[in-house]
Design an enzyme around this catalytic site. Structure first.
Site, PDB file in Angstrom:
ATOM      1  N   GLU A 187      27.485 -51.787  63.715  1.00 17.15           N
ATOM      2  CA  GLU A 187      26.202 -52.474  63.526  1.00 17.15           C
ATOM      3  C   GLU A 187      25.312 -51.509  62.758  1.00 17.15           C
ATOM      4  O   GLU A 187      24.760 -50.574  63.340  1.00 17.15           O
ATOM      5  CB  GLU A 187      25.583 -52.821  64.893  1.00 17.15           C
ATOM      6  CG  GLU A 187      26.378 -53.848  65.694  1.00 17.15           C
ATOM      7  CD  GLU A 187      26.178 -55.269  65.194  1.00 17.15           C
ATOM      8  OE1 GLU A 187      25.192 -55.527  64.475  1.00 17.15           O
ATOM      9  OE2 GLU A 187      27.016 -56.125  65.520  1.00 17.15           O
ATOM     10  N   CYS A 239      16.230 -52.496  62.772  1.00 16.62           N
ATOM     11  CA  CYS A 239      17.295 -52.616  61.753  1.00 16.62           C
ATOM     12  C   CYS A 239      17.121 -53.866  60.908  1.00 16.62           C
ATOM     13  O   CYS A 239      17.467 -53.861  59.732  1.00 16.62           O
ATOM     14  CB  CYS A 239      18.659 -52.613  62.418  1.00 16.62           C
ATOM     15  SG  CYS A 239      18.815 -53.857  63.692  1.00 16.62           S
TER      16      CYS A 239
HETATM   17  P1  NAD Z   1      22.253 -42.543  63.433  1.00 13.69           P
HETATM   18  O1  NAD Z   1      23.406 -43.100  62.684  1.00 13.69           O
HETATM   19  O2  NAD Z   1      21.641 -41.285  62.973  1.00 13.69           O
HETATM   20  O3  NAD Z   1      22.662 -42.273  64.972  1.00 13.69           O
HETATM   21  C1  NAD Z   1      23.247 -43.247  65.781  1.00 13.69           C
HETATM   22  C2  NAD Z   1      24.078 -42.575  66.871  1.00 13.69           C
HETATM   23  O4  NAD Z   1      25.115 -41.829  66.262  1.00 13.69           O
HETATM   24  C3  NAD Z   1      23.302 -41.615  67.756  1.00 13.69           C
HETATM   25  O5  NAD Z   1      23.743 -41.769  69.082  1.00 13.69           O
HETATM   26  C4  NAD Z   1      23.681 -40.248  67.205  1.00 13.69           C
HETATM   27  O6  NAD Z   1      23.652 -39.232  68.167  1.00 13.69           O
HETATM   28  C5  NAD Z   1      25.080 -40.490  66.696  1.00 13.69           C
HETATM   29  N1  NAD Z   1      25.429 -39.620  65.568  1.00 13.69           N
HETATM   30  C6  NAD Z   1      24.578 -39.086  64.644  1.00 13.69           C
HETATM   31  N2  NAD Z   1      25.254 -38.354  63.738  1.00 13.69           N
HETATM   32  C7  NAD Z   1      26.558 -38.429  64.101  1.00 13.69           C
HETATM   33  C8  NAD Z   1      27.762 -37.875  63.555  1.00 13.69           C
HETATM   34  N3  NAD Z   1      27.734 -37.097  62.478  1.00 13.69           N
HETATM   35  N4  NAD Z   1      28.933 -38.154  64.167  1.00 13.69           N
HETATM   36  C9  NAD Z   1      28.955 -38.955  65.260  1.00 13.69           C
HETATM   37  N5  NAD Z   1      27.854 -39.479  65.822  1.00 13.69           N
HETATM   38  C10 NAD Z   1      26.672 -39.230  65.257  1.00 13.69           C
HETATM   39  O7  NAD Z   1      21.219 -43.726  63.507  1.00 13.69           O
HETATM   40  P2  NAD Z   1      19.753 -43.710  64.116  1.00 13.69           P
HETATM   41  O8  NAD Z   1      18.880 -42.878  63.258  1.00 13.69           O
HETATM   42  O9  NAD Z   1      19.815 -43.414  65.576  1.00 13.69           O
HETATM   43  O10 NAD Z   1      19.345 -45.251  63.968  1.00 13.69           O
HETATM   44  C11 NAD Z   1      18.795 -45.769  62.818  1.00 13.69           C
HETATM   45  C12 NAD Z   1      19.819 -46.536  62.018  1.00 13.69           C
HETATM   46  O11 NAD Z   1      20.479 -47.473  62.826  1.00 13.69           O
HETATM   47  C13 NAD Z   1      19.178 -47.357  60.910  1.00 13.69           C
HETATM   48  O12 NAD Z   1      19.969 -47.265  59.748  1.00 13.69           O
HETATM   49  C14 NAD Z   1      19.208 -48.771  61.452  1.00 13.69           C
HETATM   50  O13 NAD Z   1      19.193 -49.791  60.486  1.00 13.69           O
HETATM   51  C15 NAD Z   1      20.456 -48.766  62.230  1.00 13.69           C
HETATM   52  N6  NAD Z   1      20.414 -49.774  63.279  1.00 13.69           N
HETATM   53  C16 NAD Z   1      21.224 -50.868  63.196  1.00 13.69           C
HETATM   54  C17 NAD Z   1      21.151 -51.843  64.170  1.00 13.69           C
HETATM   55  C18 NAD Z   1      22.025 -53.065  64.139  1.00 13.69           C
HETATM   56  O14 NAD Z   1      22.095 -53.742  65.145  1.00 13.69           O
HETATM   57  N7  NAD Z   1      22.672 -53.378  63.039  1.00 13.69           N
HETATM   58  C19 NAD Z   1      20.251 -51.708  65.218  1.00 13.69           C
HETATM   59  C20 NAD Z   1      19.444 -50.581  65.263  1.00 13.69           C
HETATM   60  C21 NAD Z   1      19.530 -49.607  64.297  1.00 13.69           C
END
Ligand code: NAD
Length: 456
Positions: A210, A244
Site C-alpha cells: 500500500e 496517502c
Molecule cells: P516509510 O516507507 O518511510 O516507512 C514505512 C515503514 O517502513 C515504517 O515502519 C518504517 O520503519 C519502515 N521502513 C523504513 N525504511 C525501511 C527500510 N529501508 N527497510 C525496511 N523497512 C523500512 O513510509 P512513511 O514515511 O512511514 O509513510 C509515508 C508514506 O506512506 C507515504 O508515501 C504515503 O503515501 C504512504 N502511505 C500509503 C498508504 C496507503 O494505504 N496506500 C497509507 C499511508 C501512507
C-alpha cells in the site's frame, strides 16, 4: 541486529496447532480487539496528540471509529467468507463438484507507517485475524507514543505466539524481513516498497504494498465550486495533508480558476479558522526532517493562501500555491503535507496526457457535473481508486477494495478485501467415484474424437 527467528518459530507452532483455523476463535479475538480499542480510547487519543497533535475528533474519525466499523463489518460477514464456496464445474468435468477453500497463509508480517499509526497497523491486522493468521506488527518509529501504546495493548491482551508487536526502525524491519514469513503487508513509501518486495522475493513471500504518490484532483469548469472547495479543503488538510490519498495537487479549469480559489480560501477559513497553528487543533508535521522538506516548497510559485509555518511546533498552516508548473520542485514527488499546488488546464485531453505521462496515482478526484467528462477521465487514466465530486471518502467504504496500481501499490484491502488479502484460495475438485469418463485416457477408442466433442 536482533534475531526474530524465535518469535516467528513460536508463531508458526501456534499456527500449526490449528487454533486460528476455528472461525469462532477468530470471532472471539475480533470481539476482544474491539473491547481493547474501546478501553484504550482516551489513551490512544492522548498518544496521537503527543505524536502528531491530532485532535480528538480526527483521532476518532480516522483512527478509532474507522477500525470499530471495520471490525463490526468483518464480524457480520466472517462466517460466510470463511466457508468453502461451491463454484460451477465445466462440462468436461461432469460428475465432479468444485469448491474454493479460503485458507490462512500462516505468519503475517504487517509493517505500518506513521501518518495514521494506529489505523494502518490495526486495519490489516483485522484482515489477518479474520482469515486465521498469526501476525507480527512493526509500527513506525516516528510516532513513538502510539507505537508503544499499541505494543502495550497487544502484549497485555494477546499471546505473542499469536499476535505480537515489534517496535523499531528500518533496521528492525530489515531484521524481520531477513526471516521467512508467509505474508508481508506493507504500508509506506514507494522507495521502501521496492525494498520490501526485493526482500520478499528471496522467499517468494506474497506481498501487499500500500504505497503513495501524487494524487491529482481535477476541478472542471462545470463543477459545483463551493462544494468542491469544501470537500477538497477537508481531504487535503485533514491530518495536515499527511494522508496517502490526500489530493496532492489541483488541476483547475482556467475558466473557473479564480472563482474556485476564492471559494477554497473561504472553505479553508470555515474549516480551520483564522489561525490554524494557534488554534492548537491542527495536526503537526511528524518530524523536523519532514518539516524542512515541506518548508522548501513554500518558495515554489506564489503563495495564494496560508504559508505561515513554525518550526518550534512543527506546524505549517493550510497553504495554496499558485503559478506552479510541472518543473517546480513541489511537483516532483508526493508532497505529504498541507501544501496544495494549483495547475490550470484548458484542454481536457492535454491535461489527461500530463497525468498519464507520470506514475499511476493512488487516488484521483474529479469534480464535474458532466458524465462525459467523468467517463473520459475514468476510461483514460489508470489509478488506484478515488471519488467523483468528493475526496478521500472512498477509503472508508468496506465495499470498495482500497489499494494502488503500478507504482502506487499492489493489492487492495478493507472489508472482504482484507479477508481475501490474507487468504489463499485453495481450489478443490471433488471427483465422483460412481463412474470414470473414458475420453481423458488416450487408450480409449476414438479418444481424440470424443475429447473434441467435450472440448470445442
Ligand atoms: P516509510 O516507507 O518511510 O516507512 C514505512 C515503514 O517502513 C515504517 O515502519 C518504517 O520503519 C519502515 N521502513 C523504513 N525504511 C525501511 C527500510 N529501508 N527497510 C525496511 N523497512 C523500512 O513510509 P512513511 O514515511 O512511514 O509513510 C509515508 C508514506 O506512506 C507515504 O508515501 C504515503 O503515501 C504512504 N502511505 C500509503 C498508504 C496507503 O494505504 N496506500 C497509507 C499511508 C501512507
Amino acid at each position: 541486529m536482533e534475531n526474530y527467528g524465535d518469535l516467528i518459530q513460536k508463531q508458526r507452532s501456534f499456527f500449526t496447532s490449528g487454533k486460528t483455523r476455528d472461525v469462532l476463535f477468530r470471532m472471539e479475538v475480533l470481539t476482544k480487539l474491539r473491547t481493547v480499542i474501546k478501553k484504550h480510547e482516551q489513551e490512544l487519543m492522548d498518544a496521537l496528540k503527543a505524536d502528531l497533535n491530532k485532535s480528538e475528533f480526527d483521532a476518532y474519525l480516522t483512527e478509532i471509529g474507522i477500525l470499530l466499523e471495520e471490525i463490526r463489518f468483518t464480524m457480520k460477514h466472517l462466517k460466510k467468507w470463511a466457508k468453502p464456496r461451491k463454484v460451477k464445474s465445466s462440462l468436461a468435468q461432469v460428475g465432479s463438484k468444485s469448491y474454493i477453500y479460503p485458507e490462512p497463509y500462516g505468519v503475517a508480517l504487517i509493517i505500518a507507517p506513521w501518518n495514521y499509526p494506529f489505523q494502518l497497523a490495526i486495519a490489516p491486522l483485522i484482515g489477518a485475524i479474520a482469515a486465521g493468521n498469526c501476525a507480527i506488527l512493526k509500527p513506525s518509529e516516528l510516532t513513538p507514543q502510539t507505537s508503544a501504546l499499541l505494543s502495550k495493548m497487544i502484549s497485555s491482551h494477546f499471546p505473542e505466539e499469536y499476535i505480537s508487536v515489534v517496535e523499531g526502525n528500518a533496521e528492525t524491519s530489515t531484521a524481520l524481513l531477513n526471516e521467512k514469513v508467509d505474508y508481508i503487508f506493507f504500508t509506506g513509501s514507494v522507495p521502501v516498497g521496492k525494498i520490501i518486495m526485493e526482500a520478499a522475493s528471496k522467499n517468494l513471500t506474497p506481498v501487499t504494498l500500500e504505497l503513495g504518490g501524487k494524487s491529482p484532483c481535477i476541478v472542471h469548469e462545470d463543477a459545483n465550486l463551493k462544494l468542491a472547495a469544501k470537500r477538497i479543503a477537508w481531504g487535503k488538510y485533514i491530518n495536515a495533508g499527511q494522508t496517502c490519498v490526500a489530493p496532492d495537487y489541483l488541476y483547475v479549469h482556467s475558466r473557473v480558476k479564480e472563482e474556485f480559489l476564492k471559494e477554497l480560501k473561504l472553505a479553508i477559513h470555515e474549516l480551520y479558522g483564522e489561525n490554524p497553528i494557534e488554534s492548537g487543533h491542527f495536526t503537526r508535521i511528524v518530524s523536523e526532517k519532514h518539516f524542512s522538506r515541506l518548508a522548501k516548497f513554500l518558495i515554489n510559485g506564489t503563495i495564494t493562501h496560508g504559508g505561515r509555518h513554525e518550526i518550534s511546533s512543527l506546524s505549517i498552516e493550510p497553504t495554496v500555491l499558485g503559478n506552479i508548473t510541472w518543473n517546480d520542485e513541489v511537483m516532483q514527488d508526493e508532497i505529504f503535507g498541507p501544501i496544495l499546488p494549483v495547475l490550470e488546464y484548458d484542454d481536457l485531453s492535454k491535461m489527461i496526457g500530463e497525468v498519464t505521462a507520470r506514475p499511476k496515482p493512488l487516488a484521483l478526484y474529479i469534480f464535474t457535473e458532466s458524465e462525459d467528462v467523468q467517463n473520459e477521465i475514468l476510461s483514460s487514466i489508470s489509478f488506484g481508486g478515488g471519488c467523483i465530486n468528493d475526496t478521500v471518502y472512498h477509503l472508508s467504504s468496506p465495499y470498495l477494495p482500497f489499494g494502488g496500481v503500478g507504482e502506487s501499490g499492489i493489492g487492495a484491502y478493507h472489508g472482504k478485501g482484507s479477508f481475501d488479502v490474507f487468504s489463499h484460495e485453495k481450489s478443490i475438485l471433488k471427483q465422483t467415484t460412481r463412474f470414470d469418463l473414458p475420453f481423458r485416457y488416450p487408450t480409449t477408442k476414438d479418444a481424440l474424437k470424443k475429447l473434441r466433442f467435450f472440448i470445442k
